[in-house]
Design a protein around this motif. Structure first.
Motif, mmCIF file in Angstrom:
data_model
loop_
_atom_site.group_PDB
_atom_site.id
_atom_site.type_symbol
_atom_site.label_atom_id
_atom_site.label_comp_id
_atom_site.label_asym_id
_atom_site.label_seq_id
_atom_site.Cartn_x
_atom_site.Cartn_y
_atom_site.Cartn_z
ATOM 1 N N THR A 62 -1.865 6.295 3.622
ATOM 2 C CA THR A 62 -2.799 7.224 2.879
ATOM 3 C C THR A 62 -2.106 8.514 2.962
ATOM 4 O O THR A 62 -2.451 9.599 2.178
ATOM 5 C CB THR A 62 -4.357 7.383 3.301
ATOM 6 N N SER A 97 -11.833 -4.023 -8.237
ATOM 7 C CA SER A 97 -11.322 -3.494 -7.250
ATOM 8 C C SER A 97 -11.997 -3.921 -5.683
ATOM 9 O O SER A 97 -11.548 -3.502 -4.781
ATOM 10 C CB SER A 97 -11.131 -2.219 -7.430
ATOM 11 N N LEU A 134 -15.211 -2.636 -4.991
ATOM 12 C CA LEU A 134 -15.157 -1.373 -4.435
ATOM 13 C C LEU A 134 -16.771 -1.453 -4.502
ATOM 14 O O LEU A 134 -17.329 -1.235 -5.621
ATOM 15 C CB LEU A 134 -14.657 -0.036 -5.209
ATOM 16 N N TYR A 139 0.800 -1.091 0.048
ATOM 17 C CA TYR A 139 -0.170 0.023 0.066
ATOM 18 C C TYR A 139 0.814 1.320 0.061
ATOM 19 O O TYR A 139 1.981 1.252 0.614
ATOM 20 C CB TYR A 139 -0.924 0.117 1.149
ATOM 21 N N LYS A 154 -16.117 -2.391 3.556
ATOM 22 C CA LYS A 154 -15.261 -1.786 4.264
ATOM 23 C C LYS A 154 -13.956 -1.602 3.508
ATOM 24 O O LYS A 154 -13.749 -2.553 3.181
ATOM 25 C CB LYS A 154 -15.285 -2.324 5.470
ATOM 26 N N PRO A 155 -13.215 -0.577 3.666
ATOM 27 C CA PRO A 155 -11.823 -0.480 2.865
ATOM 28 C C PRO A 155 -10.958 -1.313 3.678
ATOM 29 O O PRO A 155 -10.990 -1.376 4.930
ATOM 30 C CB PRO A 155 -11.536 1.003 3.081
ATOM 31 N N LYS A 156 -9.901 -2.009 3.038
ATOM 32 C CA LYS A 156 -8.896 -2.873 3.360
ATOM 33 C C LYS A 156 -7.638 -1.916 3.791
ATOM 34 O O LYS A 156 -6.889 -1.849 2.949
ATOM 35 C CB LYS A 156 -8.612 -3.920 2.513
ATOM 36 N N MET A 157 -7.728 -1.429 5.018
ATOM 37 C CA MET A 157 -6.581 -0.566 5.235
ATOM 38 C C MET A 157 -6.034 -1.189 6.668
ATOM 39 O O MET A 157 -6.523 -1.359 7.662
ATOM 40 C CB MET A 157 -7.225 0.512 5.778
#
Length: 175
Positions: free
Chosen positions: A137, A121, A123, A36, A128-131
């Motif tokens: 970011t 993707s 999306l 990332y 939920k975003p995969k962070m």
């Protein structure tokens, strides 16, 4: 991301160090889950061993579908549904079809590419975003390594990440 998986996260300060670390980690026999980054890093796809995207093939197919639909629509309307001879011209005036064909090609290609990108993707509005780390970011590069998919144990992977230039190494379990 499946729940309950354990990951080792290597945090890198610089993209050049990250690119060298990817090669070193992969040469060490470790499978990298994902990297990332807060901005695009030139050459990271090749370093991770990703194949060339087939998105351009999808774009061509969506554009070709738009062209075919425009031709079927115009031919159906102008020659089959309501044929009119205006000023002695043909039933099938192809040059007048070109703007409509172009617009339908672009329209279907654009909508198809947006839809394909969202599906590939993963999306979706309810997802939920995969962070792993919010700093990815802002200013850090995060290398995520799934522990279960690797032959090396956690300590060896952590040491490999540290020796590759990671400023910190963290462990995280997905919920």
């Amino acid at each position: 991301m499946d729940k309950g998986k354990k990951f080792i996260l290597g945090v890198f300060e610089d993209e050049d160090i990250l690119l060298k670390a990817i090669s070193k980690v992969r040469d060490g026999g470790v499978k990298i889950h994902e990297v990332y980054s807060p901005f695009p890093v030139h050459g990271i796809e090749n370093a991770l061993g990703y194949n060339r995207s087939r998105l351009s093939i999808a774009a061509f197919l969506f554009g070709f579908t738009g062209t075919c639909l425009a031709l079927i629509m115009m031919i159906g309307m102008m020659t089959i549904d309501w044929p009119m001879i205006i000023g002695g011209k043909d039933f099938l005036p192809f040059p007048t079809f070109v703007p409509v064909i172009f617009e339908m090609t672009v329209l279907l290609s654009a909508f198809g590419m947006v839809g394909t990108f969202l599906v590939i993707s993963d999306l979706k509005p309810w997802g939920k975003p995969k962070m792993f780390d919010l700093r990815a970011t802002d200013d850090k590069h995060i290398m995520a390594i799934e522990v279960e998919k690797n032959k090396l144990d956690r300590t060896k992977i952590s040491r490999l990440l540290k020796s590759s230039g990671a400023s910190e190494v963290n462990e995280e379990k997905t919920n």
